[in-house]
Design a protein around this motif. Structure first.
Motif, PDB file in Angstrom:
ATOM      1  N   VAL A 299       0.841  -1.197   0.000  1.00 10.98           N
ATOM      2  CA  VAL A 299       0.000   0.000   0.000  1.00 10.98           C
ATOM      3  C   VAL A 299       0.878   1.249   0.000  1.00 10.98           C
ATOM      4  O   VAL A 299       0.619   2.216  -0.712  1.00 10.98           O
ATOM      5  CB  VAL A 299      -0.954   0.013   1.222  1.00 10.98           C
ATOM      6  CG1 VAL A 299      -1.628   1.365   1.385  1.00 10.98           C
ATOM      7  CG2 VAL A 299      -1.985  -1.094   1.084  1.00 10.98           C
ATOM      8  N   PHE A 300       1.946   1.216   0.792  1.00  5.17           N
ATOM      9  CA  PHE A 300       2.835   2.371   0.903  1.00  5.17           C
ATOM     10  C   PHE A 300       3.829   2.448  -0.256  1.00  5.17           C
ATOM     11  O   PHE A 300       4.206   3.530  -0.679  1.00  5.17           O
ATOM     12  CB  PHE A 300       3.585   2.341   2.239  1.00  5.17           C
ATOM     13  CG  PHE A 300       2.699   2.584   3.411  1.00  5.17           C
ATOM     14  CD1 PHE A 300       2.404   3.875   3.814  1.00  5.17           C
ATOM     15  CD2 PHE A 300       2.149   1.528   4.121  1.00  5.17           C
ATOM     16  CE1 PHE A 300       1.571   4.115   4.894  1.00  5.17           C
ATOM     17  CE2 PHE A 300       1.319   1.757   5.200  1.00  5.17           C
ATOM     18  CZ  PHE A 300       1.030   3.044   5.582  1.00  5.17           C
TER      19      PHE A 300
ATOM     20  N   ASP B 255       8.883  -0.474  -6.105  1.00  7.69           N
ATOM     21  CA  ASP B 255      10.328  -0.692  -6.195  1.00  7.69           C
ATOM     22  C   ASP B 255      10.930  -1.397  -4.982  1.00  7.69           C
ATOM     23  O   ASP B 255      12.121  -1.633  -4.916  1.00  7.69           O
ATOM     24  CB  ASP B 255      11.063   0.629  -6.437  1.00  7.69           C
ATOM     25  CG  ASP B 255      11.017   1.593  -5.252  1.00  7.69           C
ATOM     26  OD1 ASP B 255      10.285   1.317  -4.271  1.00  7.69           O
ATOM     27  OD2 ASP B 255      11.696   2.629  -5.319  1.00  7.69           O
ATOM     28  N   GLY B 256      10.096  -1.753  -4.014  1.00  5.51           N
ATOM     29  CA  GLY B 256      10.589  -2.457  -2.833  1.00  5.51           C
ATOM     30  C   GLY B 256      11.013  -1.538  -1.699  1.00  5.51           C
ATOM     31  O   GLY B 256      11.563  -2.002  -0.704  1.00  5.51           O
TER      32      GLY B 256
ATOM     33  N   GLU C 180       6.268   8.697  -1.105  1.00  2.00           N
ATOM     34  CA  GLU C 180       5.219   7.683  -1.123  1.00  2.00           C
ATOM     35  C   GLU C 180       4.445   7.683   0.191  1.00  2.00           C
ATOM     36  O   GLU C 180       3.214   7.607   0.193  1.00  2.00           O
ATOM     37  CB  GLU C 180       5.819   6.293  -1.369  1.00  2.00           C
ATOM     38  CG  GLU C 180       6.302   6.093  -2.793  1.00  2.00           C
ATOM     39  CD  GLU C 180       7.061   4.791  -2.972  1.00  2.00           C
ATOM     40  OE1 GLU C 180       6.816   4.119  -3.988  1.00  2.00           O
ATOM     41  OE2 GLU C 180       7.907   4.446  -2.114  1.00  2.00           O
ATOM     42  N   LEU C 181       5.161   7.774   1.301  1.00  2.00           N
ATOM     43  CA  LEU C 181       4.498   7.814   2.602  1.00  2.00           C
ATOM     44  C   LEU C 181       3.614   9.049   2.707  1.00  2.00           C
ATOM     45  O   LEU C 181       2.473   8.973   3.158  1.00  2.00           O
ATOM     46  CB  LEU C 181       5.532   7.796   3.734  1.00  2.00           C
ATOM     47  CG  LEU C 181       4.984   7.863   5.159  1.00  2.00           C
ATOM     48  CD1 LEU C 181       3.992   6.735   5.433  1.00  2.00           C
ATOM     49  CD2 LEU C 181       6.127   7.831   6.159  1.00  2.00           C
TER      50      LEU C 181
ATOM     51  N   ARG D 228      15.132   5.686   2.922  1.00  2.00           N
ATOM     52  CA  ARG D 228      13.881   5.025   2.562  1.00  2.00           C
ATOM     53  C   ARG D 228      13.729   3.774   3.416  1.00  2.00           C
ATOM     54  O   ARG D 228      14.674   3.331   4.068  1.00  2.00           O
ATOM     55  CB  ARG D 228      13.847   4.704   1.072  1.00  2.00           C
ATOM     56  CG  ARG D 228      15.047   3.930   0.604  1.00  2.00           C
ATOM     57  CD  ARG D 228      15.196   3.913  -0.880  1.00  2.00           C
ATOM     58  NE  ARG D 228      16.317   3.041  -1.229  1.00  2.00           N
ATOM     59  CZ  ARG D 228      16.538   2.573  -2.407  1.00  2.00           C
ATOM     60  NH1 ARG D 228      15.741   2.891  -3.396  1.00  2.00           N
ATOM     61  NH2 ARG D 228      17.560   1.784  -2.639  1.00  2.00           N
ATOM     62  N   VAL D 229      12.543   3.215   3.413  1.00  2.00           N
ATOM     63  CA  VAL D 229      12.247   2.061   4.254  1.00  2.00           C
ATOM     64  C   VAL D 229      12.056   0.836   3.374  1.00  2.00           C
ATOM     65  O   VAL D 229      11.214   0.841   2.474  1.00  2.00           O
ATOM     66  CB  VAL D 229      10.968   2.323   5.096  1.00  2.00           C
ATOM     67  CG1 VAL D 229      10.583   1.107   5.921  1.00  2.00           C
ATOM     68  CG2 VAL D 229      11.155   3.540   5.991  1.00  2.00           C
ATOM     69  N   ASP D 230      12.863  -0.210   3.625  1.00  2.00           N
ATOM     70  CA  ASP D 230      12.670  -1.461   2.903  1.00  2.00           C
ATOM     71  C   ASP D 230      11.717  -2.353   3.697  1.00  2.00           C
ATOM     72  O   ASP D 230      11.277  -1.994   4.799  1.00  2.00           O
ATOM     73  CB  ASP D 230      14.008  -2.165   2.632  1.00  2.00           C
ATOM     74  CG  ASP D 230      14.757  -2.569   3.890  1.00  2.00           C
ATOM     75  OD1 ASP D 230      14.131  -2.893   4.927  1.00  2.00           O
ATOM     76  OD2 ASP D 230      16.005  -2.563   3.851  1.00  2.00           O
ATOM     77  N   PHE D 231      11.376  -3.510   3.149  1.00  2.00           N
ATOM     78  CA  PHE D 231      10.387  -4.375   3.802  1.00  2.00           C
ATOM     79  C   PHE D 231      10.834  -4.800   5.190  1.00  2.00           C
ATOM     80  O   PHE D 231      10.037  -4.832   6.129  1.00  2.00           O
ATOM     81  CB  PHE D 231      10.084  -5.613   2.950  1.00  2.00           C
ATOM     82  CG  PHE D 231       9.109  -6.539   3.626  1.00  2.00           C
ATOM     83  CD1 PHE D 231       7.766  -6.207   3.710  1.00  2.00           C
ATOM     84  CD2 PHE D 231       9.541  -7.716   4.213  1.00  2.00           C
ATOM     85  CE1 PHE D 231       6.859  -7.048   4.365  1.00  2.00           C
ATOM     86  CE2 PHE D 231       8.645  -8.554   4.860  1.00  2.00           C
ATOM     87  CZ  PHE D 231       7.307  -8.225   4.937  1.00  2.00           C
ATOM     88  N   PHE D 232      12.122  -5.110   5.373  1.00  2.00           N
ATOM     89  CA  PHE D 232      12.593  -5.596   6.667  1.00  2.00           C
ATOM     90  C   PHE D 232      12.536  -4.493   7.724  1.00  2.00           C
ATOM     91  O   PHE D 232      12.204  -4.746   8.881  1.00  2.00           O
ATOM     92  CB  PHE D 232      13.990  -6.206   6.530  1.00  2.00           C
ATOM     93  CG  PHE D 232      13.983  -7.399   5.625  1.00  2.00           C
ATOM     94  CD1 PHE D 232      13.435  -8.602   6.044  1.00  2.00           C
ATOM     95  CD2 PHE D 232      14.457  -7.309   4.331  1.00  2.00           C
ATOM     96  CE1 PHE D 232      13.384  -9.705   5.198  1.00  2.00           C
ATOM     97  CE2 PHE D 232      14.413  -8.399   3.477  1.00  2.00           C
ATOM     98  CZ  PHE D 232      13.865  -9.602   3.911  1.00  2.00           C
TER      99      PHE D 232
END
Length: 187
Positions: free
Chosen positions: A123-124, A129-130, A136-137, A169-173
């Motif tokens: 969603v975010f 691009d991961g 985006e936020l 930026r924030v990755d999935f982990f």
């Protein structure tokens, strides 16, 4: 009945609709309720739910939504209280997925939690691009009408607070770590 069928077609296409981890349901549902409750009066109207779903890009028919939700609104209220919202969620969960509470408890929670987190991350991560960038936020917060979405400086601070590798930026982990720490503190 038509409303349930049209909702089931839409909801069954998204695994994130169903919140399978019982211990996290109340935290998640409270957050969703608070997002829908735009004027913070403790009641969410059908119109508030419709507006929130529309802002998130989920097409809903106001008449279908009204007929589905109306039976969960207590007489004298103009909308759903939190308890009515929980009852609505449980009813839709049962109608759309057909599982009882015993079957839910037997499901594997860890993989579903991961799947829920992946769906939330998507969603975010609007460009896919991961990574979640500040822009985006900010866009998602803006769509939800949250005041943080208006100030890029605040959004950048939010990103920095969870950006463990300091790449901006924030990755999935990082997202997963942040969500797990929020859930632990909230429980």
């Amino acid at each position: 009945m038509e409303a349930e069928r049209s909702l089931s077609r839409r909801a069954s296409s998204s695994s994130s609709f169903r919140l399978r981890c019982p211990s996290l349901n109340s935290v998640r549902l409270r957050r969703v309720f608070d997002i829908f409750d735009r004027n913070h009066d403790g009641i969410i109207t059908v119109q508030e739910i419709h507006q929130a779903l529309t802002r998130l890009g989920l097409e809903t028919d106001l008449c279908d939504l009204d007929s589905t939700i109306n039976s969960f609104i207590k007489p004298g209220n103009t909308g759903l209280t939190y308890n009515g919202f929980v009852a609505l969620h449980q009813s839709l969960d049962q109608t759309l997925f057909g599982l009882d509470l015993e079957e839910k408890a037997e499901e594997e929670e860890v993989s579903q939690d991961e799947s829920d987190l992946t769906e939330a991350f998507k969603v975010f991560d609007e460009d896919g691009d991961g990574f979640i960038s500040a822009q985006e936020l900010q866009a998602v917060l803006g769509k939800l009408g949250l005041p943080e979405g208006k100030e890029i400086g605040r959004v950048e601070k939010m990103i920095c607070s969870v950006d463990r590798n300091h790449d901006g930026r924030v990755d999935f982990f990082e997202f997963k770590h942040m969500m797990q720490s929020v859930v632990v503190r909230s429980s």
